[in-house]
Write an enzyme that holds these catalytic residues in place. Structure first.
Site, mmCIF file in Angstrom:
data_model
loop_
_atom_site.group_PDB
_atom_site.id
_atom_site.type_symbol
_atom_site.label_atom_id
_atom_site.label_comp_id
_atom_site.label_asym_id
_atom_site.label_seq_id
_atom_site.Cartn_x
_atom_site.Cartn_y
_atom_site.Cartn_z
ATOM 1 N N TYR A 144 0.946 -1.336 0.007
ATOM 2 C CA TYR A 144 0.096 0.024 -0.168
ATOM 3 C C TYR A 144 0.765 1.283 0.009
ATOM 4 C CZ TYR A 144 -3.571 3.413 1.550
ATOM 5 O OH TYR A 144 -4.464 4.478 1.819
ATOM 6 N N ASP A 239 9.245 2.756 0.113
ATOM 7 C CA ASP A 239 8.179 3.326 0.852
ATOM 8 C C ASP A 239 8.400 3.084 2.296
ATOM 9 O OD1 ASP A 239 5.978 4.417 1.934
ATOM 10 O OD2 ASP A 239 4.558 3.392 0.803
ATOM 11 N N LYS A 267 3.861 9.270 8.653
ATOM 12 C CA LYS A 267 3.565 8.980 10.015
ATOM 13 C C LYS A 267 4.416 9.396 11.060
ATOM 14 C CE LYS A 267 0.865 5.238 8.302
ATOM 15 N NZ LYS A 267 0.698 4.421 7.122
HETATM 16 C C1 LIG Z 1 0.065 4.869 5.513
HETATM 17 C C2 LIG Z 1 0.848 4.529 4.405
HETATM 18 C C3 LIG Z 1 0.851 5.495 3.105
HETATM 19 C C4 LIG Z 1 0.130 6.499 3.120
HETATM 20 O O1 LIG Z 1 -0.023 7.607 4.150
HETATM 21 P P1 LIG Z 1 -1.023 8.613 4.385
HETATM 22 O O2 LIG Z 1 -0.507 9.511 5.180
HETATM 23 O O3 LIG Z 1 -2.113 7.811 4.901
HETATM 24 O O4 LIG Z 1 -1.467 9.278 3.093
HETATM 25 C C5 LIG Z 1 1.718 5.266 2.365
HETATM 26 N N1 LIG Z 1 2.609 4.117 2.402
HETATM 27 C C6 LIG Z 1 2.752 3.244 3.461
HETATM 28 C C7 LIG Z 1 3.790 2.255 3.503
HETATM 29 C C8 LIG Z 1 1.727 3.501 4.379
HETATM 30 O O5 LIG Z 1 1.617 2.699 5.216
#
Ligand SMILES: *Cc1c(COP(=O)(O)O)cnc(C)c1O
Length: 427
Positions: A144, A239, A267
């Protein structure tokens, strides 16, 4: 426990907010109950509007590695707020933030702040495309990367939970530029590069998958991605929105010793405020406007409150001696306790853990190393487990395909409490 106020508020919210929530997983749909509405939180305790108190292992889905309402972070936010909440002009604290990120994660030589993880991944991919002058990206099924159009193809997290791997509204044009590979399967990546290597701008990957439940990279997987991208002139994007500053000061790239070209973070770096960032090699980052031609902007990017919270957070992580060793110790204790419960109760389940992130999968499989294996999980059993946990005062993610996060605020007593609740829920 009583949930009457939450039920009432959920009905009210549904009248003016789609599904009653501002992010889908919050609706508790995959565990078949109404969500609890939160009143307040401090440390590891979170309290709902009916007055029920829970020990929290969601940590706002990852950011709160120091627990809720950390005093140092609150102080920084309050001091910043007193001086104004946004200027739309450069501030010193933005540079301080950039310097901290570059120091802690040395593959990042320059970094651009944005407002969410989604924005970070969207921007990083645009930059990768602009830099390589190629259009395709490789993404892994079940990973994701936020809700950008070209990531909502076989995505994890909420998209997985709701069985909407391909969201309506994502165009075929977008979908055709996203090439799908299987996580932990280098052959599937090699095949794509053999066929279309000169069209691929980048591979984007969660170095530890966290959004189909926690799935660690197999030995050699990340190294293999590094090699393939180098060979074909494509960029490697890690990511690290979850893993950044969670697995180590320098994130998964430090933990596994593999260096990407670009990294997306979010985050934790917001200290609980809405923040994302992306960064990497100078010669790539200098392609961004106003230096270069790749456009990306943000009215509230580098917001002084968010920067104050983020700087306070990163300084704590950087300067607290042994913090990652301590997170590892507590998370290992939790894992051992749950494994014992699984054995005693004869539950068909396995645990995956990397540092302070872990998932218990209800499955007949011996191990979970792939998306397909994750899909064998018994989500009804998880829903039952979730409800029993909530009743026992433990707040975990309302979905099988998410991570449980241990924070530096969790005491041994908190860990014992969840092991005990887990025992009751499994027996
Ligand atoms: C949470 C998440 C995102 C998206 O971040 P948001 O602040 O919710 O837009 C992207 N990549 C990973 C791996 C995530 O866990």
């Amino acid at each position: 426990m009583k949930y009457s106020q939450s039920k009432e508020e959920f009905l009210r919210a549904n009248k003016t907010i789609p599904g009653g929530v501002n992010s889908p997983v919050r609706a508790f749909k995959s565990v078949n109950i109404d969500p609890v509405f939160i009143e307040k939180a401090k440390g590891t305790k979170i309290t709902d509007i009916d007055g029920n108190e829970y020990t929290d292992f969601v940590a706002s889905w990852g950011p709160l590695i120091l627990g809720h309402a950390n005093d140092t972070i609150l102080k920084a936010i309050n001091e910043a707020a007193a001086k104004g909440t946004s200027y739309g002009a450069p501030t010193k604290i933005e540079t301080e933030m950039a310097e901290l990120i570059c120091e802690m994660m040395p593959s990042i030589e320059k970094v651009r702040m944005v407002n969410s993880g989604t924005e970070a991944t969207m921007s990083a991919v645009r930059l990768a495309r602009g830099f390589t002058k190629r259009e395709c990206i490789v993404k892994f099924i079940g990973n994701y990367h936020g809700h950008g159009d070209y990531f909502l193809i076989k995505a994890g997290s909420g998209a997985l939970t709701f069985g909407l791997p391909d969201s309506p509204g994502v165009t075929e044009g977008n979908a055709k530029d996203t090439l799908l590979a299987d996580y932990n399967d280098l052959k599937s990546v090699e095949k794509l590069f053999a066929e279309r290597g000169d069209e691929i701008a980048a591979i984007i990957v969660e170095p530890v998958a966290g959004n189909m439940g926690v799935i660690p990279p197999k030995k050699g997987f990340l190294e293999g991605l590094r090699k393939i991208t180098k060979k074909h002139g494509a960029l490697l994007i890690f990511d690290e929105v979850i893993t950044g500053f969670r697995l180590a000061k320098g994130g998964a790239q430090e933990y596994f010793g593999v260096t990407p070209d670009l990294t997306t973070i979010g985050k934790i770096i917001g200290g609980g405020l809405p923040v994302g960032a992306y960064g990497g090699k100078k010669e790539i980052m200098d392609n961004l406007a106003p230096e270069g031609a790749v456009y990306q902007a943000g009215t509230l990017s580098g917001n002084p409150l968010a920067m104050a919270a983020g700087v306070a957070m990163l300084k704590e992580l950087k300067n607290t001696e042994g913090i990652y060793e301590e997170l590892e110790r507590r998370a290992a204790k939790l894992e051992a306790g749950i494994l014992k419960n699984i054995a005693i109760s004869g539950t068909k389940a396995v645990i995956n853990r990397v540092g302070s992130m872990m998932t218990m999968f209800f499955t007949n499989e011996k191990s979970i190393t792939s998306f397909d294996q994750a899909m064998t999980c018994n989500t009804e059993q998880y829903a039952e487990y979730f409800k029993l946990s909530l009743e026992a005062g433990i707040y975990i993610a309302p979905s099988q395909f998410e991570a449980m996060f241990v924070s530096a605020a969790h005491t041994d007593e908190d860990i014992d409490k969840i092991i005990e609740a887990n025992y009751k829920a499994l027996i």
